[in-house]
Scaffold this motif. Structure first.
Motif, PDB file in Angstrom:
ATOM      1  N   GLU A 116       0.862  -1.200   0.000  1.00 35.67           N
ATOM      2  CA  GLU A 116       0.000   0.000   0.000  1.00 35.67           C
ATOM      3  C   GLU A 116       0.889   1.238   0.000  1.00 35.67           C
ATOM      4  OE1 GLU A 116      -2.313   0.420   3.532  1.00 35.67           O
ATOM      5  OE2 GLU A 116      -0.641  -0.034   4.864  1.00 35.67           O
ATOM      6  N   ALA A 117       0.344   2.317  -0.546  1.00 37.64           N
ATOM      7  CA  ALA A 117       1.131   3.546  -0.650  1.00 37.64           C
ATOM      8  C   ALA A 117       1.255   4.182   0.724  1.00 37.64           C
ATOM      9  CB  ALA A 117       0.461   4.503  -1.630  1.00 37.64           C
ATOM     10  N   PRO A 118       2.475   4.505   1.145  1.00 36.91           N
ATOM     11  CA  PRO A 118       2.613   5.208   2.425  1.00 36.91           C
ATOM     12  C   PRO A 118       2.078   6.629   2.274  1.00 36.91           C
ATOM     13  CG  PRO A 118       4.734   5.083   1.305  1.00 36.91           C
ATOM     14  CD  PRO A 118       3.757   4.329   0.461  1.00 36.91           C
ATOM     15  N   LYS A 119       1.590   7.193   3.378  1.00 35.00           N
ATOM     16  CA  LYS A 119       1.168   8.602   3.333  1.00 35.00           C
ATOM     17  C   LYS A 119       2.390   9.456   2.993  1.00 35.00           C
ATOM     18  CE  LYS A 119      -2.985   8.739   6.032  1.00 35.00           C
ATOM     19  NZ  LYS A 119      -3.042   7.404   6.690  1.00 35.00           N
ATOM     20  N   LEU A 120       2.175  10.421   2.118  1.00 40.93           N
ATOM     21  CA  LEU A 120       3.303  11.187   1.593  1.00 40.93           C
ATOM     22  C   LEU A 120       4.149  11.805   2.711  1.00 40.93           C
ATOM     23  CD1 LEU A 120       4.795  12.105  -0.893  1.00 40.93           C
ATOM     24  CD2 LEU A 120       3.304  14.101  -1.010  1.00 40.93           C
ATOM     25  N   ARG A 121       3.459  12.428   3.660  1.00 40.00           N
ATOM     26  CA  ARG A 121       4.177  13.110   4.727  1.00 40.00           C
ATOM     27  C   ARG A 121       5.024  12.124   5.541  1.00 40.00           C
ATOM     28  NH1 ARG A 121       2.856  17.764   8.237  1.00 40.00           N
ATOM     29  NH2 ARG A 121       1.042  18.223   6.973  1.00 40.00           N
ATOM     30  N   GLU A 122       4.441  10.972   5.867  1.00 37.65           N
ATOM     31  CA  GLU A 122       5.185   9.966   6.640  1.00 37.65           C
ATOM     32  C   GLU A 122       6.340   9.394   5.834  1.00 37.65           C
ATOM     33  OE1 GLU A 122       2.288   7.130   7.936  1.00 37.65           O
ATOM     34  OE2 GLU A 122       1.132   8.717   8.932  1.00 37.65           O
ATOM     35  N   PHE A 123       6.081   9.205   4.533  1.00 42.31           N
ATOM     36  CA  PHE A 123       7.134   8.669   3.677  1.00 42.31           C
ATOM     37  C   PHE A 123       8.325   9.624   3.627  1.00 42.31           C
ATOM     38  CE2 PHE A 123       9.135   8.907  -0.498  1.00 42.31           C
ATOM     39  CZ  PHE A 123       9.734   7.657  -0.547  1.00 42.31           C
ATOM     40  N   VAL A 124       8.029  10.909   3.448  1.00 41.45           N
ATOM     41  CA  VAL A 124       9.110  11.897   3.358  1.00 41.45           C
ATOM     42  C   VAL A 124       9.910  11.938   4.659  1.00 41.45           C
ATOM     43  CG1 VAL A 124       9.606  14.364   3.153  1.00 41.45           C
ATOM     44  CG2 VAL A 124       7.987  13.287   1.574  1.00 41.45           C
ATOM     45  N   ARG A 125       9.194  11.859   5.781  1.00 39.39           N
ATOM     46  CA  ARG A 125       9.889  11.882   7.066  1.00 39.39           C
ATOM     47  C   ARG A 125      10.796  10.648   7.201  1.00 39.39           C
ATOM     48  NH1 ARG A 125       5.818  11.570  10.987  1.00 39.39           N
ATOM     49  NH2 ARG A 125       5.180  13.674  10.438  1.00 39.39           N
ATOM     50  N   GLU A 126      10.267   9.499   6.836  1.00 37.57           N
ATOM     51  CA  GLU A 126      11.033   8.250   6.918  1.00 37.57           C
ATOM     52  C   GLU A 126      12.267   8.305   6.006  1.00 37.57           C
ATOM     53  OE1 GLU A 126       8.635   4.870   5.893  1.00 37.57           O
ATOM     54  OE2 GLU A 126      10.361   3.513   5.879  1.00 37.57           O
ATOM     55  N   MET A 127      12.045   8.791   4.779  1.00 43.57           N
ATOM     56  CA  MET A 127      13.147   8.850   3.811  1.00 43.57           C
ATOM     57  C   MET A 127      14.223   9.827   4.299  1.00 43.57           C
ATOM     58  SD  MET A 127      12.998   9.841  -0.236  1.00 43.57           S
ATOM     59  CE  MET A 127      12.460  11.514   0.087  1.00 43.57           C
ATOM     60  N   ASN A 128      13.787  11.000   4.755  1.00 45.40           N
ATOM     61  CA  ASN A 128      14.769  11.995   5.214  1.00 45.40           C
ATOM     62  C   ASN A 128      15.577  11.470   6.393  1.00 45.40           C
ATOM     63  OD1 ASN A 128      13.943  13.718   3.243  1.00 45.40           O
ATOM     64  ND2 ASN A 128      12.683  15.012   4.583  1.00 45.40           N
ATOM     65  N   GLY A 129      14.911  10.756   7.300  1.00 42.17           N
ATOM     66  CA  GLY A 129      15.606  10.188   8.450  1.00 42.17           C
ATOM     67  C   GLY A 129      16.642   9.166   8.025  1.00 42.17           C
ATOM     68  N   ALA A 130      16.251   8.290   7.087  1.00 43.28           N
ATOM     69  CA  ALA A 130      17.173   7.255   6.621  1.00 43.28           C
ATOM     70  C   ALA A 130      18.339   7.879   5.855  1.00 43.28           C
ATOM     71  CB  ALA A 130      16.422   6.257   5.745  1.00 43.28           C
ATOM     72  N   MET A 131      18.049   8.921   5.088  1.00 42.93           N
ATOM     73  CA  MET A 131      19.121   9.586   4.338  1.00 42.93           C
ATOM     74  C   MET A 131      20.101  10.252   5.286  1.00 42.93           C
ATOM     75  SD  MET A 131      16.984  11.118   1.075  1.00 42.93           S
ATOM     76  CE  MET A 131      18.347  11.750   0.130  1.00 42.93           C
ATOM     77  N   ALA A 132      19.580  10.908   6.339  1.00 43.80           N
ATOM     78  CA  ALA A 132      20.459  11.586   7.291  1.00 43.80           C
ATOM     79  C   ALA A 132      21.382  10.570   7.975  1.00 43.80           C
ATOM     80  CB  ALA A 132      19.618  12.345   8.322  1.00 43.80           C
ATOM     81  N   ALA A 133      20.822   9.412   8.334  1.00 45.02           N
ATOM     82  CA  ALA A 133      21.628   8.399   9.025  1.00 45.02           C
ATOM     83  C   ALA A 133      22.765   7.885   8.142  1.00 45.02           C
ATOM     84  CB  ALA A 133      20.733   7.245   9.457  1.00 45.02           C
ATOM     85  N   LEU A 134      22.578   7.966   6.829  1.00 46.06           N
ATOM     86  CA  LEU A 134      23.606   7.499   5.898  1.00 46.06           C
ATOM     87  C   LEU A 134      24.432   8.668   5.352  1.00 46.06           C
ATOM     88  CD1 LEU A 134      21.422   4.837   4.077  1.00 46.06           C
ATOM     89  CD2 LEU A 134      23.564   4.353   5.278  1.00 46.06           C
TER      90      LEU A 134
END
Lengths: 256, 389
Positions: A116-134
């Motif tokens: 299922e498609a993640p909610k855009l806002r939650e997806f962006v938060r998740e992606m930004n967090g993962a990008m910052a960690a890397l």
């Protein structure tokens, strides 16, 4: 607990003039969640072929043997079905895809894998967090996938995908190649963060022992001539570090 | 890159294609199909536009919408402003100029920056009768404007469009060929760039049975900059042809040509011809042209012919590239290995293929429309494949 089971796997590639060449000659390997396996071998031993065969690359033809994930026949699945079943391959040479942004690609892949498609806002938060960690700059989200990325940036993005897609078993094909020491530490930390979960298993394919200082394997397999010729614990990696592959090269062609 | 030496030895272009010019249709013999400029075009589908079929019976309505700072007038045949940007170089162009009933003249006064795009809508009402049209866009010195040409409906239509881009002016043109499936459209766009003028031209060709669009650029002074771009998507049976001509005859001018197309289905045929001539006096020329085609199914054919003639050794850059091929297996593998179903992976790649060019469309509403049109093509593709399975 997930289990990837490889039994008697033989794989060929098309060579010239309709001939085919056998690369894998009977591979047996079991990777269970909670374990980290390292496959080590010299260039041309067939390590990458093993990785791509499990992922389903059309170039490779399985002539006999089986691959199952929790009892399900992986070889009967299409490439995308294998990924949705919980397999992930971090590639040695991630391809550049023009016009497809990292963010659009990740959201499409996450939607496919989670069903299922993640909610855009939650997806962006998740992606930004993962990008910052890397230590990936946020601007990469809007760049075209792998286009103009350095070798190290491509590898970080493979690990970013690993974390976002959260597979059961991850196969990492020479993820350490071409990384400087800082990037190697960042990428290793990313692998360890994923592997921390007891539900996750890792199959790490590498030529060098360097990454094994940061990602500690439970099992080490030495791969020569298209099959596993020796198995052991982390001490086997230490031996390879000290003495190289020479002792094992003589085992090519000998019965396992 | 092309070896300069051989080209420099002769002073006149080897290609004579664009050298013949006349306002009298009788000066051009009826093409038989073997001529270089006609060999890719299926003449029997032209409804005699190239021969002697009547051009004054059909109806194609032309409407223009522009801000108050822009002048739009209808002009009669014989108006001295018409026919200054070009002399017809083929029979269809000459016949269209001889036959149009009423021309539309759009004038952007010198120094004026148009607040919103000028939209010129050409709407065909009947493909059974042929019509001719003419539009002139005059962009005064140091003006700037966006002009959108929209073609829709059923028509058998031949026309010339002139763009006079004044010194220091900027003119961005988007021409959308979104015809009904039965339309035939043969079109010539002629641009003349003044000193330090900038001209961008984007062709978007999606509809019609047969569309043949020939955009050309000449420079009237040094420092001109032309960007010619195009997007096309041919379905079963469609013939979509684009013939570019950039004539570098002044020093220190620049041109870029970038066309991308996708084809799918039996008998889908696209033709891209990119002719660039750098004449001896055009020193300091900077030019590059590229065409890429994605052939999505069997039975579709993409012809791509770049022609670069360099008659001076003193160029900044002169190059071309052309590639036609299938979707790359490695792209599909990468995306599907992340769980993306193969149909969706194909869509992502095709969207990505066009994304950069779509992003360069000067008018927002046209950009949205073109995006939607490409999505509709992708939906149709998915349906066709679903049905075939």
């Amino acid at each position: 607990m997930s289990t990837l089971e490889i039994r008697g796997l033989h794989v060929s590639v098309a060579a010239q003039a309709g001939e085919s060449r056998e690369i894998l000659r009977g591979v047996d390997l079991t990777v269970t969640a909670g374990q980290t396996h390292a496959i080590m071998g010299p260039n041309g031993s067939g390590k990458s072929t093993l990785a791509y065969s499990i992922a389903g690359h059309p170039k490779y033809r399985v002539t006999s043997g089986s691959v199952t994930l929790d009892g399900r026949d992986v070889l009967a699945m299409s490439v995308d079905e294998r990924a949705r079943a919980g397999l992930f391959l971090a590639m040695q040479y991630p391809v550049e895809v023009p016009g497809v942004t990292v963010s659009n690609f990740l959201r499409t892949a996450v939607t496919a894998v989670r069903g299922e498609a993640p909610k855009l806002r939650e997806f962006v938060r998740e992606m930004n967090g993962a990008m910052a960690a890397l230590s990936i700059d946020p601007s990469f989200a809007q760049r075209n996938l792998n286009e103009g990325f350095s070798g190290g940036e491509k590898k970080r993005h493979e690990i970013l995908q690993l974390q976002m897609l959260n597979p059961k078993i991850a196969i990492l094909d020479e993820t350490d190649s071409g990384l400087d020491i800082d990037a190697l530490k960042v990428v290793s930390a990313g692998i360890n963060a994923y592997r921390q979960s007891p539900d996750h298993g890792v199959l790490l394919i590498t030529h060098y022992t360097r990454i094994l200082r940061y990602v500690r394997p439970d099992f080490v397999h030495v791969f020569v001539g298209g099959r596993i010729v020796a198995e052991g614990g982390p001490e086997l990696a230490d031996e390879l570090e000290a003495s190289g592959y020479e002792r094992f090269l003589a085992m090519e062609g000998a019965p396992a | 890159m092309v070896s300069l030496q051989a080209a420099v030895e002769s002073a006149a272009p080897v290609s004579r294609l664009h050298e013949r010019a006349s306002f009298d249709p009788a000066d051009f013999p009826v093409p038989g199909g073997r001529e270089e400029e006609w060999r890719f075009t299926p003449l029997r589908r032209l409804r005699r536009l190239h021969a002697d079929g009547p051009l004054d019976a059909g109806k194609a309505g032309v409407e223009a919408d522009a801000g108050p700072e822009i002048t739009v007038v209808a002009a009669e045949h014989g108006d001295p402003r018409l026919g200054t940007a070009f002399v017809p170089a083929d029979r269809v162009s000459a016949r269209a100029f001889a036959s149009f009933r009423e021309a539309t003249i759009v004038t952007i006064p010198g120094g004026v920056a148009a607040e919103r795009p000028v939209v010129i809508r050409v709407r065909g009402e009947d493909a059974g009768q042929a019509a001719a049209g003419h539009v002139l866009v005059e962009a005064g010195a140091n003006s700037s404007a966006v002009v959108v040409l929209e073609h829709a409906g059923s028509a058998t239509y031949a026309d010339n469009v002139e763009f006079l881009v004044g010194d220091g002016a900027r003119l961005d043109v988007v021409s959308v060929q979104d015809w009904a499936r039965d339309a035939v459209h043969l079109s010539h766009h002629h641009a003349v760039l003044g000193k330090d003028a900038t001209f961008t031209h984007m062709a978007v060709t999606l509809g019609g049975d047969l569309v043949r669009l020939a955009p050309s650029v000449r420079y009237a002074g040094p420092g001109g900059n032309a960007e010619l771009r195009g997007i096309y998507f041919a379905d079963s049976g469609q013939h979509l042809e684009h013939r570019l001509f950039v004539d570098h005859a002044r020093p220190d001018c620049r041109s870029r040509v970038t066309y991308k197309g996708a084809l799918r289905g039996d008998g889908a045929h696209t033709v891209w011809i990119g002719d660039v001539v750098i004449r001896p006096e055009a020193t300091g020329t900077d030019t590059y042209e590229a065409n890429r085609n994605l052939v999505l199914t069997d039975g579709a054919r993409a012809d791509s012919v770049p022609n670069l003639e360099i008659l001076t050794g003193e160029v900044v850059r002169a190059g071309h590239a052309s590639a036609s091929g299938r979707l790359e297996d490695e792209h599909l593998f990468y995306l599907t290995a992340r769980g993306i179903p193969v149909e969706e992976a194909r869509r992502l790649i095709i969207r990505g293929f066009f994304a950069e060019l779509i992003g360069q469309i000067a008018a927002d509403q046209v950009r949205a429309k073109v995006t939607a049109a490409i999505e509709a093509e992708l939906d149709a593709m998915a349906r066709a494949e679903g049905g075939a399975r």
